[in-house]
Design an enzyme around this catalytic site. Structure first.
Site, mmCIF file in Angstrom:
data_model
loop_
_atom_site.group_PDB
_atom_site.id
_atom_site.type_symbol
_atom_site.label_atom_id
_atom_site.label_comp_id
_atom_site.label_asym_id
_atom_site.label_seq_id
_atom_site.Cartn_x
_atom_site.Cartn_y
_atom_site.Cartn_z
ATOM 1 N N GLU A 134 0.805 -1.227 0.000
ATOM 2 C CA GLU A 134 0.000 0.000 0.000
ATOM 3 C C GLU A 134 0.837 1.276 0.000
ATOM 4 O OE1 GLU A 134 -2.959 -0.118 3.128
ATOM 5 O OE2 GLU A 134 -4.327 -1.206 1.829
ATOM 6 N N GLU B 30 -6.939 -7.431 -0.542
ATOM 7 C CA GLU B 30 -7.445 -7.489 0.832
ATOM 8 C C GLU B 30 -8.929 -7.135 0.805
ATOM 9 O OE1 GLU B 30 -5.160 -4.988 3.444
ATOM 10 O OE2 GLU B 30 -3.245 -5.736 2.703
HETATM 11 C C1 GAL Z 1 -4.559 -2.347 4.934
HETATM 12 C C2 GAL Z 1 -3.166 -2.929 5.095
HETATM 13 C C3 GAL Z 1 -3.166 -4.155 5.962
HETATM 14 C C4 GAL Z 1 -4.022 -3.957 7.173
HETATM 15 C C5 GAL Z 1 -5.407 -3.603 6.746
HETATM 16 C C6 GAL Z 1 -6.377 -3.418 7.887
HETATM 17 O O1 GAL Z 1 -4.503 -0.975 4.724
HETATM 18 O O2 GAL Z 1 -2.596 -3.229 3.855
HETATM 19 O O3 GAL Z 1 -1.841 -4.464 6.330
HETATM 20 O O4 GAL Z 1 -3.464 -2.944 7.955
HETATM 21 O O5 GAL Z 1 -5.378 -2.401 6.038
HETATM 22 O O6 GAL Z 1 -7.652 -3.061 7.435
#
Ligand code: GAL
Length: 650
Positions: free
Chosen positions: A145, A317
């Site tokens: 990110e 994610e």
């Molecule tokens: C994203 C990140 C992850 C985790 C997640 C939590 O921004 O890539 O490592 O922190 O959010 O929602």
């Protein structure tokens, strides 16, 4: 048979090794294909300089691979370990307030720091040499990110040096820079590149051209950082996809530049967090969709990121339950995790990967749900993922071609709007998203195009709202385009040097729009400009002097709002919902596209011979009532709240 896949983010270093085999077995049993690991594990891979501890990672990869999973291996460069930071503390980024952003969380590095770049190249080379040809490694994720926690811009000495060199390369002489920036104003002229500071800490507004160059420079630094790793991995890990995970509403660097270096773009989709944290909508809207998310926000990013790497993309994610980082963190309504997953597939995702496997009982994200609870019992998201896994197993879903309508999206325009908004509510993302939402409510499927597109002929309707400076390529593409196009507001309102164009905006060949914007104004939200036939202009309004255009819509004070010359339309302001609908309905019909006005929670997307429908709303929707019919491959014509349907259409 084209299959879609599920995956999960997993942190073997968080759990005793005895758990790995059982975790892997359960992942496979759940129907997962991919597992992403390793992206924050530097302190375990190299606890002290040169003390390489890769065996545990190999064991984890072997365990997951033997269970039947494919591994996405992350490079750990978003979390440099303490010993490394202590060795070269000047690698830390500095905030706009001049304070060092120190160790203790993540993303504590400057993209421009040559020492840190060397360290990244070293650890990535070691990892790629060791695991690049491992049969279980299917793909790589570079870093994690970019820009998370607003880390694209840093105001360190390192960055100051790099920015000066960048300016020197660009302008060659201080005189050229002074001219381009207009530094005669307020005696801002420089005698040498070494005098130029970073754009922060001045008494009042800084020169917009100075800020714009800093944004360009910073964006290029992100791409240069990404390329360093991509080149190393590509040479050592043949046949594996290179991926990065982008974020929602994050505009600080040009994602098309980074995307062009990837095989697959991906992004991290947290619908409920985004609604709370990143939406411009008011309280009523947020209350209505509090457990569903904004019905267009995810789709917009699916379409955007699909465009950044030539079509292949994932959700890396996916929110599986309540998160920990928004102002409020509600639980999703039953069925929404499944809906979000299906919606990504509807927009062409190859894989949707949930964050994370098991909720961590320790550290910063202990309040963030996983597919499993901290005690390894299945959480709600697990059951919804399982349902999707069963559903995708039987479905052949080849990805279709282009959509009928396209929107041009341009990161430098976003920076320009931010640097000189001219009114409190003015924001490029917000403007483009308004257009996107209305097109979707009209039932259209949309592709997003970069502002470097040289050929628009695949589309019947192209919109380019708010595009500040036009590239020559896009100017030509617009001149050659035979479909229906809409440009404005603020089209070509600045030159590349951030000045008002000599012949007044829009800065396009006179033969194209056939009008001149002679004056602009910004408006209080409670003082809009009303338009004949219904609707208003809000926030921003232009006074255009037509020379060769026909006025299709005018304001009550007589000034043109929508002008037309041939197939090109110019919009002289920011339409409210009513006016937006009138304009887009009219243009879509001119373009020969059928429209239907959908309820605000129902959305459809056409992909080849498949039509996907999702219901973000809290009432059932009957697709037939909107003229939508077809053979149901999943669900049916009536969608319950959180419902999903796939129809085979003619
Ligand atoms: C994203 C990140 C992850 C985790 C997640 C939590 O921004 O890539 O490592 O922190 O959010 O929602």
């Amino acid at each position: 048979m084209t299959r879609r896949h599920l995956g999960v983010c997993y942190y073997p270093e968080h759990w005793p090794e005895e758990l790995w085999t059982e975790d892997a077995r359960r992942m496979v049993e759940l129907g997962l294909t991919f597992v992403r690991i390793g992206e924050f594990a530097w302190s375990r891979l190299e606890p002290a300089r040169g003390d390489l501890q890769f065996d545990w990672l190999e064991h984890a990869i072997d365990t997951l691979h033997e269970a039947g999973l494919k591994i996405v291996l992350g490079t750990p460069t978003a979390t440099p370990p303490k010993w490394l930071v202590d060795e070269m503390p000047d690698m830390l980024p500095v905030g706009e307030n001049g304070r060092v952003r120190g160790f203790g969380s993540r993303r504590h590095y400057d993209f421009s720091h040559e020492g840190y770049r060397r360290e990244c190249a070293r650890i990535v080379t070691l990892l790629a040499d060791r695991f690049g040809r491992h049969p279980g490694v299917a793909a790589w994720q570079i870093d994690n990110e970019y820009d998370c926690h607003r880390t694209t811009l840093s105001y360190s000495d390192t960055v100051r040096r790099a920015f000066r060199e960048w300016l020197q390369r660009k302008y060659q002489s201080p005189d050229a820079l002074n001219r381009a920036w207009g530094n005669v104003f307020w005696s801002m002229e420089y005698g040498s590149f070494d005098e130029i500071e970073l754009p922060a800490g001045a008494v009042t507004e800084l020169n917009p051209a100075h800020r714009m160059d800093f944004r360009r420079f910073a964006s290029e630094e992100v791409a240069r950082f990404n390329k360093l790793q991509a080149d190393i991995i590509r040479a050592r890990s043949p046949g594996r996809d290179i991926i990065h995970n982008f974020m929602g509403r994050t505009l600080a660097f040009d994602h098309f530049d980074v995307g062009s270096q990837l095989d697959v773009s991906s992004w991290d989709s947290y619908p409920l967090g985004f609604l709370e944290d990143r939406s411009d909508e008011g309280g009523e809207w947020k209350r209505r969709f509090v457990r569903a998310g904004d019905p267009d926000f995810q789709a917009f990013h699916h379409d955007l990121y699909r465009a950044t790497s030539g079509g292949r993309w994932w959700v890396m994610e996916q929110q599986p339950g309540p998160v920990n980082w928004a102002p409020h963190n509600p639980a999703p309504r039953e069925g929404m995790v499944r809906l979000w997953t299906w919606e990504a597939f509807a927009h062409g995702a190859e894989t949707v990967s949930y964050f994370r496997w098991r909720q961590a009982p320790f550290a910063q994200e202990q309040m963030h749900a996983g597919l499993l609870r901290p005690d390894s019992v299945e959480a709600e998201g697990f059951r919804e993922a399982k349902k999707v896994a069963e559903e995708i197993a039987g479905l052949d879903l080849p990805r279709g071609g282009k959509s009928e309508a396209a929107i041009v999206f341009d990161y430098p325009s976003a920076w320009a709007w931010e640097i000189q908004p001219q009114g409190r509510e003015l924001d490029y993302f917000r403007l483009v998203f308004d257009f996107y939402r209305s097109l979707r409510r009209l039932g259209l499927s949309i592709d997003i195009l970069p502002a470097t597109t040289g050929d628009l002929s695949d589309y019947r309707l192209v919109l380019a709202p708010g595009l500040f400076a036009w590239s020559d390529v896009l100017r030509k593409a617009l001149a050659d385009y035979e479909g229906i196009a809409l440009i404005g507001p603020r089209a070509g309102s600045k030159t590349q040097d951030f000045s008002i164009p000599g012949a007044m905006p829009p800065d396009l060949p006179e033969s194209l729009p056939g009008l001149v914007v002679s004056r602009v104004e910004t408006l209080r939200a409670d003082v809009p400009v009303s338009v004949e036939g219904g609707g208003t202009l809000k926030f921003w309004r232009e006074f255009v002097e037509p020379s060769e255009t026909e006025t299709l819509l005018a304001a009550h004070d007589g000034w043109p709002v929508l002008s037309q010359r041939g197939a090109l339309h110019y919009l002289a302001g920011w339409p409210d919902g009513t006016l937006m609908r009138r304009i887009l309905e009219r243009l879509a019909n001119e373009a020969g596209i059928t429209t239907t006005w959908l309820p605000d929670g129902l959305r459809i997307r056409r992909d080849g011979r498949h039509l996907f429908a999702v219901n973000y709303g809290d009432q059932p929707c009957d697709l037939a009532a909107f003229g939508i019919n077809g053979k149901a491959l999943l669900g049916g014509l009536v969608l319950e709240p959180s419902g999903v349907a796939i129809l085979e259409v003619a």
